[in-house]
Each structure stands twice: as C-alpha cells, then as structure tokens.
Design a protein around this motif. Sequence first.
Motif, PDB file in Angstrom:
ATOM      1  N   LEU A 115      -3.467  -1.261   4.905  1.00 18.18           N
ATOM      2  CA  LEU A 115      -3.387  -0.447   3.543  1.00 18.18           C
ATOM      3  C   LEU A 115      -2.965  -1.149   2.375  1.00 18.18           C
ATOM      4  O   LEU A 115      -2.152  -1.931   2.553  1.00 18.18           O
ATOM      5  CB  LEU A 115      -2.542   0.611   3.884  1.00 18.18           C
ATOM      6  CG  LEU A 115      -2.817   2.106   4.721  1.00 18.18           C
ATOM      7  CD1 LEU A 115      -1.848   2.941   4.910  1.00 18.18           C
ATOM      8  CD2 LEU A 115      -4.049   2.730   4.187  1.00 18.18           C
ATOM      9  N   ASP A 167      -6.609  -8.372   6.338  1.00 18.26           N
ATOM     10  CA  ASP A 167      -7.173  -7.161   6.988  1.00 18.26           C
ATOM     11  C   ASP A 167      -7.983  -8.004   8.183  1.00 18.26           C
ATOM     12  O   ASP A 167      -8.061  -7.721   9.347  1.00 18.26           O
ATOM     13  CB  ASP A 167      -8.534  -6.675   6.187  1.00 18.26           C
ATOM     14  CG  ASP A 167      -8.613  -5.223   6.803  1.00 18.26           C
ATOM     15  OD1 ASP A 167      -7.760  -4.516   6.974  1.00 18.26           O
ATOM     16  OD2 ASP A 167      -9.945  -5.044   7.233  1.00 18.26           O
ATOM     17  N   SER A 200       0.844  -1.645   6.375  1.00 18.48           N
ATOM     18  CA  SER A 200       0.566  -2.109   4.557  1.00 18.48           C
ATOM     19  C   SER A 200       0.542  -3.581   4.515  1.00 18.48           C
ATOM     20  O   SER A 200       0.782  -4.407   5.194  1.00 18.48           O
ATOM     21  CB  SER A 200       1.879  -1.553   4.094  1.00 18.48           C
ATOM     22  OG  SER A 200       3.047  -2.455   4.526  1.00 18.48           O
ATOM     23  N   GLU A 212      -6.291  -1.052  10.305  1.00 17.03           N
ATOM     24  CA  GLU A 212      -6.686  -1.480   9.013  1.00 17.03           C
ATOM     25  C   GLU A 212      -5.401  -1.675   8.378  1.00 17.03           C
ATOM     26  O   GLU A 212      -4.318  -1.195   8.467  1.00 17.03           O
ATOM     27  CB  GLU A 212      -7.397  -0.020   8.095  1.00 17.03           C
ATOM     28  CG  GLU A 212      -6.768   1.296   7.943  1.00 17.03           C
ATOM     29  CD  GLU A 212      -7.333   2.389   7.667  1.00 17.03           C
ATOM     30  OE1 GLU A 212      -8.732   2.164   7.336  1.00 17.03           O
ATOM     31  OE2 GLU A 212      -7.006   3.342   7.493  1.00 17.03           O
ATOM     32  N   GLN A 248      -2.080   1.720  11.172  1.00 11.87           N
ATOM     33  CA  GLN A 248      -2.210   1.125   9.802  1.00 11.87           C
ATOM     34  C   GLN A 248      -1.078   0.624   9.519  1.00 11.87           C
ATOM     35  O   GLN A 248       0.029   0.696   9.779  1.00 11.87           O
ATOM     36  CB  GLN A 248      -2.257   2.441   8.924  1.00 11.87           C
ATOM     37  CG  GLN A 248      -3.509   3.265   8.664  1.00 11.87           C
ATOM     38  CD  GLN A 248      -3.449   4.458   7.932  1.00 11.87           C
ATOM     39  OE1 GLN A 248      -2.312   5.082   7.855  1.00 11.87           O
ATOM     40  NE2 GLN A 248      -4.558   4.754   7.433  1.00 11.87           N
TER      41      GLN A 248
END
Length: 333
Positions: free
Chosen positions: A169, A37, A186, A167, A184
């Motif tokens: 995920l 992140d 992953s 973000e 997003q």
Amino acid sequence: MTRFLAGLLLLLIPSLPALVAAQDVERDPLTALWAQDLRLAQVAERIMAANAPLCRQTMPLSGAILHSADQYGRPPEGWFVNGPVAVAQVLPGSPASEAGLRAGDALLAVGQVRVENVSVRPGYPLRDAVFDLVAASSDDLSLRVSRTGQEHRVEFTAPRGCRALVEVLADNGNTARSDGRVIQLSYAFVARLDDAGLAVAFAHELAHAVLEHRRRLGEAGVAQGLGREFGRSRRLSHQAEVEADRLSVHLLANAGYDPAIAPAFWRSAIGGESDSGIFRSRIYPAREERIRLLEEEIAVHVSGSPLPSAAPHLLAGRDGPFSDGWFSDPVPR
Ligand SMILES: [Zn+2]
C-alpha cells in the motif's frame, strides 16, 4: 494475472505526494512503490508456493502482478490504451515471464471469460475481480492479451500456492494486515525491512489466512476495530495472534528460511519499534512473550522435525469453535 496477482494498490495515488515528502528521497514514487511491490511478491510467492499443502484455498501462482485503470485517480498516459486491466510487473523467472508475458500487456480474457464481462464488486477495483478469475483458474492458464493493439494468447502452467491477493500500500505507516482475502503491507514498512524481516512479516499475515482467522473470529462473534481491545474479543484476538506467530515459523521453515529469523526480527531494532508502533494493540503478545513463544514453537515443533511441516497441532483448530484457552499463553498485560 496470476499468481499472485499481487498488486500495487495505487488506488492511493493521491497520497503519493505525501509519501514522497515524508520519505524525502524518492524522486519517482511509482518506481519506488513498484520496486517494493516486486520484492514483496518474490518473498510472498516463495512462501505461498511452499505452503500450498497447508492452505485450503489455493490458486495458480503465475508471477504476474496486475493493475487496473480504476485504481488510479488519473492513470499515467499510455498505461491502459489496450484495456482497463494490464500487467504491472512480472516476476523474473516466473511462469508468466517464461511464457512471454510483459509489463504493459493488457489482459483481455482469462480462459473463456472476457474481462469486460467480469462483474466488479462495488467499492473494489476491476483488478480484484480479474484476480479472482485467475485465482479460480486451473493451473493451466490461458490468457488473451493485447500488446500494442495486437491480440494474442498466452498459455502456461503455474504452480499452486496459497491464495491471497498481496500488495504494497502507498502508505507511510508501519502496517501489515490480512483479512483472509488480501494481505497488505505498507510501503514505508516494506521499504525498511530486509528480505528476512519481510518474510517474517508476510509469514505472520499468511498464517492468519491459513488458519482462517477472519472467518473463525467472525463466527465466534469477535468484534472488529476498537471493540476487539476488550474482554472476550480481546482474549480471542490475542489467541489468534499467538497462533499466527506459532504457525509463521512453520511457514518460514517450509519455504527454506531459517525459522530463527522470526525471533531475531523481534529482537531487532525495527522489531522493537514495531512492538510499540504497528503492533501496539493490546491484542498482541508483548515483545518478550512473542520471542519466547516463537523460540518454544521452533524448539518443540520445527527443529529436528521433518520438513515440510504440516503443523497439525495448529491446523487442527480450523474446524472447531474458536474458544478460549486453546493455548495456555497468558493474556497480555
Ligand atoms: Zn496478526
């Protein structure tokens, strides 16, 4: 809090054990997730800051990543003792970091608005509502925080950048997506990408936001989900992908990246895999076609042109109807 309030969507905490099993390497899934992140936040911040002039929606980029207790099934003990929204991480060297904001600080108020008075959209975590609050703030941020129960004020000025909640995920898939508000990627995808690949993937998603594709496709009546695989929806969705690819090399160049990392990504092993994996939908150009159009865009509109590039030939379409044939690229097979 801020800037990029990017956040870890630990709301998928229940899926973490599966993630660990699949990766079979990470002993501490939260630590692993947060590390990615932070990587994504650093790349994203650089690209969002450099391209602020191209974005109609902007926000102060504080460098603080927020999370809230309601993103977790059962938050680890001690994380939210001072309040339900806290700083998860602070980007090194960011305005928030320089101002003394620390991971673990609870956020009590943004400007004059107390966190307990923020209204939360049903189905979304409190983190999102507080992100919106910070994003709507002026660049002179005034935050009320609590550390070990002591309340104090933190004030600093943040640079402006494109607005997006970014973000990672907690997910094993190879996913990158943008809905105009949130970008997003992953965990599994981010973990496999080097920083250049991460910049390429993020720039493509940010390009969708800059070009306001979600709004424009909606206004054009383009179907979401499976429906976009057919007919006119497919053609317009394909056109949006072509536009995003083309704009992505401008966004990269403006942020100081060599735009050639974009075609290089699609030539790489992971790019080849992405062609059949994450981007397997027929709305995407085929891999060779993507490489061709990226190289054409760089040659015609980026190389030898002054930076930053405002990409007027691409941004001009934002206010017009989304119609077929704006670009002459062939519809994918
Ligand atoms: Zn796309």
